[in-house]
Design an enzyme around this catalytic site. Structure first.
Site, PDB file in Angstrom:
ATOM      1  N   ARG A 172       0.837  -1.201   0.000  1.00 36.87           N
ATOM      2  CA  ARG A 172       0.000   0.000   0.000  1.00 36.87           C
ATOM      3  C   ARG A 172       0.869   1.248   0.000  1.00 36.87           C
ATOM      4  NH1 ARG A 172      -4.618   0.012   4.405  1.00 36.87           N
ATOM      5  NH2 ARG A 172      -5.312   1.772   3.137  1.00 36.87           N
ATOM      6  N   CYS A 220      -1.306   6.182   8.907  1.00 36.55           N
ATOM      7  CA  CYS A 220      -1.713   4.931   8.257  1.00 36.55           C
ATOM      8  C   CYS A 220      -2.789   5.268   7.234  1.00 36.55           C
ATOM      9  CB  CYS A 220      -2.188   3.925   9.290  1.00 36.55           C
ATOM     10  SG  CYS A 220      -3.597   4.499  10.283  1.00 36.55           S
TER      11      CYS A 220
END
Length: 264
Positions: A172, A220
């Protein structure tokens, strides 16, 4: 490793307010699981509804709650200003860490997380209760801002001037996949250090992994895994670090510059 405690320590903790914050990302409410079995006396809080604020155009998928709304939730859970609060989830530490972080941000000093969650409790042979809980209302006053929080501009500056750490999975971070947000990649200048639930189990391993990052801030996807990183840093005996609580979901909603691949 306080604020992380094991099941035996949790069972011996007299007078603590227990919060059941079991949560499934994108899944249904866990209210039925709470009614079917929870730590005795534990009050049910929903991460999306009770711990985080409503989702808007910006702010990320798990924004900060309004202080007045959070105060009402915590008072209904029976929390006073001097309460010890024990938080638990299924065991991955995600919802429990974000709740721990939010309560500490709100000015509650003594907040603990059950390492291993409800699975650790039942594995230790400890009992569960069923049905709803109805605690006496508490008198806590929410005093927001007690932990360091970054906004998008501050996160960008931190990446340039210090160290901003992205704790999402490497694929990611590199922009190879993005299952939740509309744009893949990472904040320019950010480093990647994936911290998983296994890292919460070993204090020495934590210290070794975190030692090269003494001045880092964390983000995040939406401020949940970053809160787990903040708990890990704190449990390793280091100061609780700044968190970009809006994280990647807020960053891309604002149309900010995106980087992909590895940082040099």
């Amino acid at each position: 490793m306080r604020p992380l405690i094991d099941a035996a320590e949790a069972a011996a903790l007299a007078g603590a307010v227990r919060l059941d914050v079991r949560w499934t990302l994108g899944g249904p409410s866990r209210e039925a699981d709470h009614l079917a079995g929870h730590l005795p006396g534990a009050v049910r809080l929903d991460l999306d509804r009770d711990v985080c604020g409503p989702v808007g155009t910006v702010g990320g998928r798990h924004p900060l709650p309004e202080p007045e709304a959070l105060q009402a939730v915590l008072q209904a859970a029976g929390i006073d200003d001097d309460s010890t609060v024990l938080v638990y989830d299924d065991g991955d530490g995600l919802a429990a860490s974000r709740t721990w972080w939010t309560l500490r941000w709100a000015g509650i000093e003594d907040v603990l997380v059950l390492r291993g969650g409800i699975k650790a409790w039942t594995s230790a042979g400890l009992p569960l209760a069923t049905g709803p809980e109805s605690p006496e209302p508490g008198t806590v006053t929410v005093r927001p801002g007690r932990l360091p929080v970054l906004d998008a501009d501050e996160a960008a500056a931190w990446a340039k001037e210090r160290e901003l750490v992205d704790v999402r999975a490497p694929e990611r971070y590199r922009g190879e996949t993005e299952p939740l947000d509309p744009v893949a990649g990472h904040i320019p200048g950010a480093a990647n250090l994936f911290l998983g639930e296994d890292d919460l189990a070993d204090a020495e391993r934590l210290r070794e992994r975190l030692a090269p990052h003494p001045d880092a801030a964390y983000y995040c996807g939406s401020g949940v895994t970053a809160a787990r990183a903040a708990l890990a840093v704190t449990a390793a005996g280091m100061p609780t670090p700044p968190v970009y609580i809006g994280s990647w979901s807020d960053w891309v909603a604002r149309g900010r510059e995106v980087a992909t691949g590895e940082e040099r």
